[in-house]
Enzyme design. Structure first.
Site, PDB file in Angstrom:
ATOM      1  CB  ALA A 409      -0.829  -0.066   1.260  1.00  0.00           C
ATOM      2  CB  CYS A 410       2.466   3.238   1.954  1.00  0.00           C
ATOM      3  SG  CYS A 410       3.374   4.859   2.204  1.00  0.00           S
ATOM      4  CB  ILE A 411       6.868   0.902  -0.527  1.00  0.00           C
ATOM      5  CG1 ILE A 411       8.388   0.190  -0.375  1.00  0.00           C
ATOM      6  CG2 ILE A 411       6.867   1.655  -1.808  1.00  0.00           C
ATOM      7  CD1 ILE A 411       8.560  -0.920  -1.147  1.00  0.00           C
ATOM      8  CG  LEU A 412       9.938   6.223   3.035  1.00  0.00           C
ATOM      9  CD1 LEU A 412      10.186   7.323   2.061  1.00  0.00           C
ATOM     10  CD2 LEU A 412       9.363   6.959   4.230  1.00  0.00           C
ATOM     11  CB  THR A 413      14.100   3.393   1.147  1.00  0.00           C
ATOM     12  OG1 THR A 413      13.956   2.480   0.660  1.00  0.00           O
ATOM     13  CG2 THR A 413      15.494   3.389   1.806  1.00  0.00           C
ATOM     14  CD  GLN A 418      15.688   7.854  -0.827  1.00  0.00           C
ATOM     15  OE1 GLN A 418      16.141   8.598  -1.537  1.00  0.00           O
ATOM     16  NE2 GLN A 418      14.402   8.141  -0.133  1.00  0.00           N
ATOM     17  N   GLY A 423      15.959  -0.204  -1.395  1.00  0.00           N
ATOM     18  CA  GLY A 423      14.693  -0.169  -1.882  1.00  0.00           C
ATOM     19  C   GLY A 423      14.191  -1.268  -2.445  1.00  0.00           C
ATOM     20  CD  GLU A 444      -3.404   1.566  -2.374  1.00  0.00           C
ATOM     21  OE1 GLU A 444      -4.109   2.543  -2.123  1.00  0.00           O
ATOM     22  OE2 GLU A 444      -3.090   0.715  -1.331  1.00  0.00           O
ATOM     23  CB  SER A 448       6.177   8.372  -5.218  1.00  0.00           C
ATOM     24  OG  SER A 448       6.982   7.499  -4.699  1.00  0.00           O
TER      25      SER A 448
END
Length: 551
Positions: A409-413, A418, A423, A444, A448
């Site tokens: 649903a939401c992914i972030l590093t 980074q 990632g 989803e 970005s």
């Protein structure tokens, strides 16, 4: 945001420019464009044009010690030291917007005033725009005069529909050689100059058409066109060559266009935090995040790297660390290999921690909309372990019950971790969970800008790796089942990489030399990989009462 073109096609009046030295700091308003000093590469300073988005008095941190009172400090300050301007740098990404002091504005350079608004559009009684006589309505092409010619051409185009590869269709994995070879041979070695993207090089066109074609000359040379699976006869016209983005064009697009998913409401929100201190790292924020109002507009917001609580001063953070005994995310450790671990956290059980994680991630994701409604999600947090504890690298969330079978649903590093391959590791772990569930997964939408590039690079690497190691024919469905990537994502990746070729009525998957060389370079990098044997996890099963949220 660029103003929309009026219906009457009347040109907008040019913006007014005031020469340098003829205006003051008080005369600058929202929408003006001025030149501001900006730190450049190698410690240099550059003068760059920027648009003023907001103006405020410089905030005072009430939690810091002062030898003078606030009123005395305000008297001593000059006007340019009292004001701050939130600016958007011209030709730069939105995430680089920042608050700058009035001392950095160059008053000796020209000032460009906002362009006047377009005149109001006259509308008819039913609400549609009033179109002058002799002009076509906006957004519609003029009707052709020769209707018979247009109908004939459309009928000719629809007479022979182009075949499209199906999921169950078997493909031959082909390698095209530069030496003369009989057309019946399927195993060939290519010499095409096309490259496919890696973690540092992306050559995708997000708006590329899914149709295309390819022909093979008698000498084995490859002529690549926009991929359409049609038979080309002697009377057919060759389509124009495809226009794939180069690395420089893709970087320029990311630098100037911002996220692919910006909404109007998010663009209008001014960034309220400048920097975050997380552990030993001090990170600049990118976007607005709805932290409490009393913590907004502070120079630095201090965050506990274990429980993610936030504080306005380092003294308050140090007092909190003396009482906080949390050294890892409050969940079950389901994966461990070397110094990398993954924790599974239920948003309903760890409500406060997951809300703090959402607030933190909103500083770096402008398309995230949920901050407090965390109960329908499971969170999978990746950490790196050392003697001090488990430090958060990144995470992805997943809906407990999703009708679309999204596996993310939401992914972030986090920005300070980074460009180290984490990632792809997060993405690979999400697909390992999908393999355990026996399902096909996809992130989803919308993604970005950085997330889209990361997924494209991962899909390309995994699919090409499978095709290189595969012996014999293969179908799209087999690729999807082996990788847990959905059929649509497999098809789009192969089309974007231009792997599908149509030759003598047969669909081939062509791996050219540059694709194989790029794959070998990726294998030599020895990036971190997920080892499925170290995963200790069973898909969680929820009852109807457990899936009842908000009651």
């Amino acid at each position: 945001m660029s103003p929309s073109t009026p219906v009457n096609d009347a040109p907008l009046p040019p913006s007014v420019v005031t020469p340098g030295g003829a205006y003051t700091l008080q005369s600058i308003s929202v929408g003006c464009k001025v030149y501001i000093t900006r730190p450049g590469p190698n410690g240099t300073t550059e003068e760059r044009l920027a648009e003023i988005l907001s103006i405020r008095d410089k905030p005072v941190n009430p939690y810091t010690y002062r030898s003078k009172s606030v009123k005395e400090e305000e008297v001593d300050k000059k006007l340019e030291e009292k004001l701050e301007f939130f600016v958007h740098w011209d030709q730069f990404n939105k995430r680089l917007d920042e608050w700058v002091s009035g001392t950095r504005i160059l008053l000796h350079r020209d000032l460009e005033w906002p362009r006047p608004k377009a005149p109001p559009v006259k509308k008819t009684l039913n609400g549609t725009p009033k179109v002058p006589p002799g002009k076509a309505p906006p957004g519609k092409a003029p009707r052709p005069n020769n209707l018979l010619k247009a109908a004939t051409s459309n009928a000719a185009l629809s007479a022979s529909p182009a075949p499209t590869p199906q999921h169950s269709q078997i493909f031959s994995i082909s390698r095209i050689s530069s030496s003369p070879a009989p057309p019946s041979l399927k195993r060939k070695v290519p010499h095409d100059e096309e490259e496919y993207p890696t973690e540092d090089s992306y050559e995708f066109d997000a708006d590329a058409d899914a149709d295309g074609d390819m022909e093979i000359d008698g000498d084995g040379d490859l002529e690549t066109f926009d991929l359409s699976f049609t038979d080309t006869g002697p009377d057919s016209q060759e389509p124009p060559p495809s226009s794939a983005f180069s690395k420089e064009q893709e970087i320029e697009k990311l630098r100037t266009s911002g996220s692919l998913t910006q909404s109007v409401s998010e663009i209008a929100r001014v960034k309220n935090l400048n920097r975050l201190q997380i552990g030993k790292y001090e990170v600049e924020t990118w976007y607005f995040s709805p932290y409490p109002k009393e913590y907004a507009h502070l120079p630095i917001l201090y965050i506990c790297e274990f429980c993610l609580c936030f504080f306005p001063s380092p003294f308050m953070l140090s007092r909190h660390r003396q009482r906080c005994d949390l050294l890892h995310p409050p969940g079950n450790e389901i994966y461990r290999h070397e110094d990398i671990s993954f924790f599974e956290i239920d948003g309903k059980r760890q409500l406060g921690w997951c809300r703090n994680l959402s607030l933190l991630s909103k500083c770096f994701l402008d398309h995230k909309t949920l901050y407090y409604d965390v109960t329908p999600f499971m969170y999978y947090v990746m950490v790196i372990r050392d003697s001090a504890g488990c430090h958060i690298i990144g995470y992805f969330s997943k809906e407990k019950e999703c009708a679309e079978n999204y596996n993310v649903a939401c992914i972030l590093t986090l920005p300070h971790h980074q460009r180290h391959g984490y990632g792809k590791l997060l993405i690979e772990f999400s697909y390992e969970l999908s393999k355990k569930e026996g399902k096909l997964g996809s992130p989803e939408k919308p993604l970005s800008d950085l997330g889209l590039l990361s997924y494209r690079a991962y899909w390309s690497e995994v699919i090409v790796e499978l095709l290189v190691e595969w012996d014999g024919d293969i179908s799209i469905d087999e690729v999807a089942q082996k990788t847990s990537i959905t059929h649509a994502d497999v098809m789009n990746t192969c089309i974007t990489l231009q792997l599908f070729k149509h030759y003598k009525g047969q669909h081939l998957i062509v791996l050219n030399n540059s694709v194989l060389e790029r794959h070998q370079k990726l294998r030599k990098k020895n990036r971190r990989r997920i080892h499925p044997e170290n995963l200790r996890w069973k898909p969680p099963v929820f009852t109807r009462d457990q899936l009842r949220f908000g009651w």
